[in-house]
Write a protein that holds these residues in place. Structure first.
Motif, PDB file in Angstrom:
ATOM      1  N   VAL A   1      38.000  34.972  36.593  1.00 35.92           N
ATOM      2  CA  VAL A   1      38.704  36.183  36.160  1.00 35.92           C
ATOM      3  C   VAL A   1      38.074  37.381  36.861  1.00 35.92           C
ATOM      4  N   GLY A   2      38.862  38.064  37.702  1.00 31.06           N
ATOM      5  CA  GLY A   2      38.377  39.258  38.396  1.00 31.06           C
ATOM      6  C   GLY A   2      38.169  39.012  39.879  1.00 31.06           C
ATOM      7  N   SER A   3      38.767  39.881  40.709  1.00 30.76           N
ATOM      8  CA  SER A   3      38.614  39.719  42.165  1.00 30.76           C
ATOM      9  C   SER A   3      37.754  40.814  42.755  1.00 30.76           C
TER      10      SER A   3
ATOM     11  N   PRO B   1      33.696  41.748  44.054  1.00 29.33           N
ATOM     12  CA  PRO B   1      32.832  40.966  44.941  1.00 29.33           C
ATOM     13  C   PRO B   1      32.290  39.696  44.285  1.00 29.33           C
ATOM     14  N   THR B   2      31.987  39.753  42.990  1.00 28.61           N
ATOM     15  CA  THR B   2      31.411  38.578  42.321  1.00 28.61           C
ATOM     16  C   THR B   2      32.434  37.450  42.226  1.00 28.61           C
ATOM     17  N   GLY B   3      33.619  37.776  41.731  1.00 26.33           N
ATOM     18  CA  GLY B   3      34.659  36.753  41.563  1.00 26.33           C
ATOM     19  C   GLY B   3      35.069  36.147  42.894  1.00 26.33           C
TER      20      GLY B   3
ATOM     21  N   LEU C   1      42.189  35.264  38.956  1.00 25.08           N
ATOM     22  CA  LEU C   1      43.152  36.146  38.279  1.00 25.08           C
ATOM     23  C   LEU C   1      42.696  37.587  38.436  1.00 25.08           C
ATOM     24  N   GLU C   2      43.608  38.448  38.845  1.00 26.32           N
ATOM     25  CA  GLU C   2      43.264  39.864  39.007  1.00 26.32           C
ATOM     26  C   GLU C   2      44.362  40.689  38.355  1.00 26.32           C
ATOM     27  N   ARG C   3      43.954  41.573  37.429  1.00 27.86           N
ATOM     28  CA  ARG C   3      44.987  42.310  36.686  1.00 27.86           C
ATOM     29  C   ARG C   3      45.680  43.370  37.551  1.00 27.86           C
ATOM     30  N   LEU C   4      44.978  43.903  38.568  1.00 32.51           N
ATOM     31  CA  LEU C   4      45.608  44.924  39.413  1.00 32.51           C
ATOM     32  C   LEU C   4      46.650  44.273  40.340  1.00 32.51           C
TER      33      LEU C   4
ATOM     34  N   LEU D   1      28.323  50.881  48.570  1.00 36.20           N
ATOM     35  CA  LEU D   1      28.428  51.188  50.004  1.00 36.20           C
ATOM     36  C   LEU D   1      27.490  50.332  50.847  1.00 36.20           C
ATOM     37  N   ASN D   2      26.890  49.311  50.271  1.00 34.29           N
ATOM     38  CA  ASN D   2      25.846  48.631  51.059  1.00 34.29           C
ATOM     39  C   ASN D   2      25.694  47.156  50.716  1.00 34.29           C
ATOM     40  N   LEU D   3      25.170  46.416  51.688  1.00 40.18           N
ATOM     41  CA  LEU D   3      24.602  45.093  51.392  1.00 40.18           C
ATOM     42  C   LEU D   3      23.100  45.222  51.530  1.00 40.18           C
TER      43      LEU D   3
ATOM     44  N   PRO E   1      31.511  49.701  52.894  1.00 39.83           N
ATOM     45  CA  PRO E   1      32.111  50.016  51.595  1.00 39.83           C
ATOM     46  C   PRO E   1      32.513  48.729  50.864  1.00 39.83           C
ATOM     47  N   GLN E   2      32.460  48.799  49.542  1.00 39.46           N
ATOM     48  CA  GLN E   2      32.779  47.632  48.704  1.00 39.46           C
ATOM     49  C   GLN E   2      34.146  47.037  49.050  1.00 39.46           C
ATOM     50  N   ALA E   3      35.127  47.905  49.359  1.00 38.64           N
ATOM     51  CA  ALA E   3      36.470  47.398  49.693  1.00 38.64           C
ATOM     52  C   ALA E   3      36.406  46.496  50.927  1.00 38.64           C
TER      53      ALA E   3
ATOM     54  N   GLU F   1      46.696  39.374  34.344  1.00 41.22           N
ATOM     55  CA  GLU F   1      45.625  39.856  33.467  1.00 41.22           C
ATOM     56  C   GLU F   1      45.285  38.802  32.420  1.00 41.22           C
ATOM     57  N   LEU F   2      44.014  38.463  32.344  1.00 42.14           N
ATOM     58  CA  LEU F   2      43.588  37.537  31.281  1.00 42.14           C
ATOM     59  C   LEU F   2      43.682  38.269  29.950  1.00 42.14           C
ATOM     60  N   LEU F   3      44.420  37.691  29.007  1.00 40.54           N
ATOM     61  CA  LEU F   3      44.547  38.318  27.687  1.00 40.54           C
ATOM     62  C   LEU F   3      43.583  37.691  26.698  1.00 40.54           C
TER      63      LEU F   3
ATOM     64  N   GLY G   1      27.998  38.752  37.458  1.00 45.21           N
ATOM     65  CA  GLY G   1      28.187  40.115  37.957  1.00 45.21           C
ATOM     66  C   GLY G   1      28.137  41.129  36.825  1.00 45.21           C
ATOM     67  N   ASP G   2      28.888  42.232  37.004  1.00 48.46           N
ATOM     68  CA  ASP G   2      28.861  43.308  36.002  1.00 48.46           C
ATOM     69  C   ASP G   2      29.315  42.830  34.619  1.00 48.46           C
ATOM     70  N   ALA G   3      30.060  41.751  34.539  1.00 48.22           N
ATOM     71  CA  ALA G   3      30.460  41.221  33.230  1.00 48.22           C
ATOM     72  C   ALA G   3      29.226  40.779  32.440  1.00 48.22           C
TER      73      ALA G   3
ATOM     74  N   GLN H   1      22.132  48.203  44.052  1.00 47.69           N
ATOM     75  CA  GLN H   1      21.803  46.800  43.784  1.00 47.69           C
ATOM     76  C   GLN H   1      22.900  46.004  43.068  1.00 47.69           C
ATOM     77  N   GLY H   2      23.835  46.677  42.366  1.00 49.11           N
ATOM     78  CA  GLY H   2      24.758  45.973  41.461  1.00 49.11           C
ATOM     79  C   GLY H   2      25.655  44.958  42.153  1.00 49.11           C
ATOM     80  N   LEU H   3      26.309  45.370  43.227  1.00 47.09           N
ATOM     81  CA  LEU H   3      27.184  44.441  43.952  1.00 47.09           C
ATOM     82  C   LEU H   3      26.353  43.263  44.454  1.00 47.09           C
ATOM     83  N   ASN H   4      25.179  43.572  44.935  1.00 44.99           N
ATOM     84  CA  ASN H   4      24.297  42.548  45.505  1.00 44.99           C
ATOM     85  C   ASN H   4      23.873  41.535  44.448  1.00 44.99           C
ATOM     86  N   LEU H   5      23.577  42.049  43.260  1.00 45.43           N
ATOM     87  CA  LEU H   5      23.196  41.176  42.151  1.00 45.43           C
ATOM     88  C   LEU H   5      24.352  40.244  41.793  1.00 45.43           C
TER      89      LEU H   5
HETATM   90  C1  LIG Z   1      29.117  55.136  41.177  1.00 47.53           C
HETATM   91  C2  LIG Z   1      28.703  53.747  41.506  1.00 47.53           C
HETATM   92  C3  LIG Z   1      28.076  53.488  42.722  1.00 47.53           C
HETATM   93  C4  LIG Z   1      27.657  52.199  43.021  1.00 47.53           C
HETATM   94  N1  LIG Z   1      27.018  51.978  44.196  1.00 47.53           N
HETATM   95  C5  LIG Z   1      26.544  50.733  44.470  1.00 47.53           C
HETATM   96  C6  LIG Z   1      25.870  50.467  45.704  1.00 47.53           C
HETATM   97  O1  LIG Z   1      25.732  51.343  46.563  1.00 47.53           O
HETATM   98  N2  LIG Z   1      25.420  49.202  45.918  1.00 47.53           N
HETATM   99  C7  LIG Z   1      25.605  48.199  45.016  1.00 47.53           C
HETATM  100  O2  LIG Z   1      25.161  47.072  45.275  1.00 47.53           O
HETATM  101  N3  LIG Z   1      26.256  48.416  43.855  1.00 47.53           N
HETATM  102  C8  LIG Z   1      26.731  49.651  43.568  1.00 47.53           C
HETATM  103  N4  LIG Z   1      27.419  49.871  42.410  1.00 47.53           N
HETATM  104  C9  LIG Z   1      27.674  48.732  41.496  1.00 47.53           C
HETATM  105  C10 LIG Z   1      28.823  47.844  42.002  1.00 47.53           C
HETATM  106  O3  LIG Z   1      29.952  48.616  42.329  1.00 47.53           O
HETATM  107  C11 LIG Z   1      29.167  46.819  40.932  1.00 47.53           C
HETATM  108  O4  LIG Z   1      27.973  46.191  40.543  1.00 47.53           O
HETATM  109  C12 LIG Z   1      30.176  45.778  41.457  1.00 47.53           C
HETATM  110  O5  LIG Z   1      31.461  46.332  41.571  1.00 47.53           O
HETATM  111  C13 LIG Z   1      30.241  44.579  40.507  1.00 47.53           C
HETATM  112  O6  LIG Z   1      31.170  43.656  41.009  1.00 47.53           O
HETATM  113  P1  LIG Z   1      31.940  42.677  40.029  1.00 47.53           P
HETATM  114  O7  LIG Z   1      32.793  41.829  40.917  1.00 47.53           O
HETATM  115  O8  LIG Z   1      30.962  42.012  39.138  1.00 47.53           O
HETATM  116  O9  LIG Z   1      32.842  43.595  39.112  1.00 47.53           O
HETATM  117  P2  LIG Z   1      34.020  44.605  39.515  1.00 47.53           P
HETATM  118  O10 LIG Z   1      33.815  45.121  40.893  1.00 47.53           O
HETATM  119  O11 LIG Z   1      34.122  45.597  38.413  1.00 47.53           O
HETATM  120  O12 LIG Z   1      35.333  43.700  39.553  1.00 47.53           O
HETATM  121  C14 LIG Z   1      35.927  43.242  38.359  1.00 47.53           C
HETATM  122  C15 LIG Z   1      37.396  42.921  38.642  1.00 47.53           C
HETATM  123  O13 LIG Z   1      37.962  42.298  37.487  1.00 47.53           O
HETATM  124  C16 LIG Z   1      39.258  42.812  37.271  1.00 47.53           C
HETATM  125  N5  LIG Z   1      39.583  42.618  35.846  1.00 47.53           N
HETATM  126  C17 LIG Z   1      39.035  43.267  34.782  1.00 47.53           C
HETATM  127  N6  LIG Z   1      39.544  42.791  33.637  1.00 47.53           N
HETATM  128  C18 LIG Z   1      40.441  41.823  33.970  1.00 47.53           C
HETATM  129  C19 LIG Z   1      41.272  40.957  33.214  1.00 47.53           C
HETATM  130  N7  LIG Z   1      41.320  40.977  31.866  1.00 47.53           N
HETATM  131  N8  LIG Z   1      42.068  40.066  33.885  1.00 47.53           N
HETATM  132  C20 LIG Z   1      42.062  40.007  35.247  1.00 47.53           C
HETATM  133  N9  LIG Z   1      41.275  40.823  35.999  1.00 47.53           N
HETATM  134  C21 LIG Z   1      40.461  41.707  35.374  1.00 47.53           C
HETATM  135  C22 LIG Z   1      39.157  44.261  37.689  1.00 47.53           C
HETATM  136  O14 LIG Z   1      40.420  44.824  37.988  1.00 47.53           O
HETATM  137  C23 LIG Z   1      38.248  44.149  38.918  1.00 47.53           C
HETATM  138  O15 LIG Z   1      38.997  43.950  40.099  1.00 47.53           O
HETATM  139  C24 LIG Z   1      27.866  51.155  42.086  1.00 47.53           C
HETATM  140  C25 LIG Z   1      28.503  51.407  40.869  1.00 47.53           C
HETATM  141  C26 LIG Z   1      28.921  52.702  40.578  1.00 47.53           C
HETATM  142  C27 LIG Z   1      29.591  52.957  39.264  1.00 47.53           C
END
Ligand SMILES: Cc1cc2nc3c(=O)[nH]c(=O)nc-3n(C[C@H](O)[C@H](O)[C@H](O)COP(=O)(O)OP(=O)(O)OC[C@H]3O[C@@H](n4cnc5c(N)ncnc54)[C@H](O)[C@@H]3O)c2cc1C
Length: 510
Positions: free
Chosen positions: A11-13, A15-17, A34-37, A47-49, A100-102, A124-126, A292-294, A304-308
């Motif tokens: 669930v979620g696309s 970087p982690t998913g 699954l990606e809700r967007l 912005l970094n690895l 950039p993350q994108a 979207e996962l409900l 990931g952030d979940a 560090q967050g994306l990297n973690l």
């Molecule tokens: C201001 C800011 C700056 C940052 N800068 C850095 C940096 O420089 N370096 C770094 O390493 N980290 C940085 N981070 C942290 C980093 O962006 C996050 O740690 C990273 O996005 C986590 O990735 P993720 O895939 O776990 O979650 P996310 O990127 O949040 O992806 C989750 C995905 O799940 C989808 N989703 C949510 N709910 C549902 C659902 N119910 N059903 C289906 N899909 C769903 C969302 O639409 C989203 O696409 C920064 C964070 C912030 C806020």
């Protein structure tokens, strides 16, 4: 209602998913993301690895496409704005990749498509339920609701994770006390003090908040006049996260950090964030896992967050694949929690330290200056650099103490190329100067690729067994005696069983 069946639902696309899905697809697991967007947002928080993530990408041949979307590299990292050297870690990447993350998401989604899997957008996962046999997920799509039956479900759905909330797992930590914002701003003119070329991200950060309270900086975004502004005023009161960031706020922040002279042409994207810091107590509940952030949220200090999250996925992917394919040794999947929870906790700890408010009180300024002095000492700098880069991650692995055991295999230049190339198929790797070890590993040849070498350059070892995620799980130290070899052989057998499962029937091994 339509019902489909699959091995794993991610669930979620983000970087982690995406990283997790590529790892599962590489191993031949049927996976759906699954990606809700309905469309990628195109926005980039990160912005970094970090260097270790660049190495992880090398392990899967992902660095080449990454370079297409990167704006170059930053020669070092930072700890609360203090430069960190990434030299001296036996790495090909002693720097951060400025991407950039994108761009990271694009690279991973392209790889996922090459592997024959895809992201279902607008899904979207409900809700979900689980029992001993599997998980049933309820999904909302533009065409109505549907159901997916899977063996496992992984929540990679970000900081506000629906999966985490539905699981009801404890998410202890601390609430927000600092209210910051980020804005991508096009400028027609900039104060003279703004650095336009960076050797390190720390060059972008206004030192000690310019003595006026508040911390942050301006990072160039690869287009003339376009910068990422990050600003944290520790005296700012609680803000509604949804309140738009105004041009007046941006102008005031730039003036606080760098002085007068900015002319703002356009704010392209802005968002508020806080230092809320929390981590789930359990990364796995039955057939549902979090990554990931979940699983963890923290102040985005040091990048560090994306990297973690990507490294959570790298740790989990091969273990979950082995479990789904019925070849996982007992307890393997649970090592995802036992290995990654402490790594996450350490990042939460260091980001808390980095977000220490820099206010004008003389005591805080003195402490901050003292940390700056200490961070210049080579040993302290190496300690902090190891932590922020991810180089110092070491998992608990049985065996006599050796500098390599449990840590990353440094990328080595071997006669046939880089060691990282051997990991592209996502299997275990045995590198050995002694054919006896290769012979012993033959019954695992469907899971472990063995290579014989005249020597292992720059390692104090005659042989190493490395997991698919690049971490060393067995070492034969260099120059052992014959009795050491017997002992090493026993330990190699144990390590193969612990990490890769039972041997194949030897009659089937050619
Ligand atoms: C201001 C800011 C700056 C940052 N800068 C850095 C940096 O420089 N370096 C770094 O390493 N980290 C940085 N981070 C942290 C980093 O962006 C996050 O740690 C990273 O996005 C986590 O990735 P993720 O895939 O776990 O979650 P996310 O990127 O949040 O992806 C989750 C995905 O799940 C989808 N989703 C949510 N709910 C549902 C659902 N119910 N059903 C289906 N899909 C769903 C969302 O639409 C989203 O696409 C920064 C964070 C912030 C806020």
């Amino acid at each position: 209602m339509e019902t489909s069946k699959i091995d794993v639902v991610v669930v979620g696309s983000g970087p982690t998913g995406l990283m997790l899905a590529t790892e599962l697809a590489l191993a031949g697991v049927e996976v759906v993301v699954l990606e809700r967007l309905a469309e990628p947002s195109g926005q980039s928080k990160a912005l970094n690895l970090q260097p270790r993530t660049a190495e992880v990408f090398d392990l899967r041949g992902l660095m080449e496409p990454t370079r297409e979307y990167a704006h170059g590299t930053w020669g070092s990292g930072h700890f609360g704005g203090r430069p960190l050297s990434y030299e001296g870690w036996q790495t090909r990447h002693p720097y951060q990749v400025n991407i950039p993350q994108a761009g990271v998401e694009r690279v991973l989604e392209d790889r996922l498509a090459e592997l024959g899997a895809r992201v279902r957008r607008g899904h979207e996962l409900l809700d979900f339920t689980q029992n001993d046999a599997g998980v049933t997920a309820a999904v909302r799509t533009t065409a109505g609701e549907s159901r997916i039956e899977a063996r496992y479900l992984v929540g990679c759905d970000g900081g506000r994770s629906a999966v985490r909330k539905r699981l009801g797992v404890a998410f202890p930590g601390t609430d927000a006390s600092q209210f910051a914002f980020v804005a991508d701003v096009a400028f027609d003119a900039l104060p003279a003090a703004v650095p336009t070329r960076l050797r390190s991200v720390s060059d972008a950060i206004a030192k000690e908040g310019n003595g006026k309270g508040g911390a942050g900086g301006l990072i160039p975004l690869g287009e003339p006049g376009l910068f990422r502004l990050i600003f944290n005023d520790p005296r700012a009161g609680q803000r509604d996260q949804a309140e738009p960031v105004s041009t007046a706020e941006v102008a005031a922040a730039v003036e606080r950090l760098f002085g007068a002279g900015a002319v703002i042409a356009e704010i392209r994207w802005a968002s508020r964030f806080t230092n809320v810091t929390r981590q789930v107590e359990h990364y796995r509940v039955g057939r549902v896992l979090l990554a990931g952030d979940a699983a963890h949220v923290h102040f985005p200090a040091g990048g560090q967050g994306l990297n973690l999250g990507v490294q959570d996925a790298m740790n989990l992917g091969w273990k979950l694949a082995a479990e789904v394919q019925g070849r996982a040794p007992a307890g393997l999947l649970d090592t995802y929690h036992s290995e990654r929870h402490p790594v996450g906790a350490r990042v939460l700890h260091n980001t808390r330290a980095q977000s220490m408010p820099v206010d004008p009180a003389p005591e805080t300024v003195a402490m901050s200056q003292l940390i700056t002095e200490l961070a210049k000492l080579p040993e302290a700098n190496r300690h902090l650099a190891g932590m922020v880069s991810g180089f110092d991650i070491r998992y608990e692995v049985d065996g006599p103490d050796h500098p390599l055991l449990g840590g990353r295999l440094p990328d080595l230049e071997l006669p046939l190329g880089w060691a990282s190339d051997l990991f592209h198929p996502g299997r275990g790797v045995l590198l050995s100067t002694d054919p006896r070890y290769l012979e012993l590993a033959r019954p695992w040849s469907d899971r472990v690729d063995a290579t014989t070498l005249p020597e292992l350059p720059d390692l104090t070892a005659d042989a190493v067994l490395v997991r698919p995620d690049g971490y060393v799980c067995w070492v034969a130290p260099a120059d052992g005696s014959p009795s050491d070899t017997t002992d090493n052989t026993k330990r190699l057998d144990g390590a193969l069983r612990t990490w890769f499962g039972r041997p194949q029937d030897t009659a089937q091994v050619d």
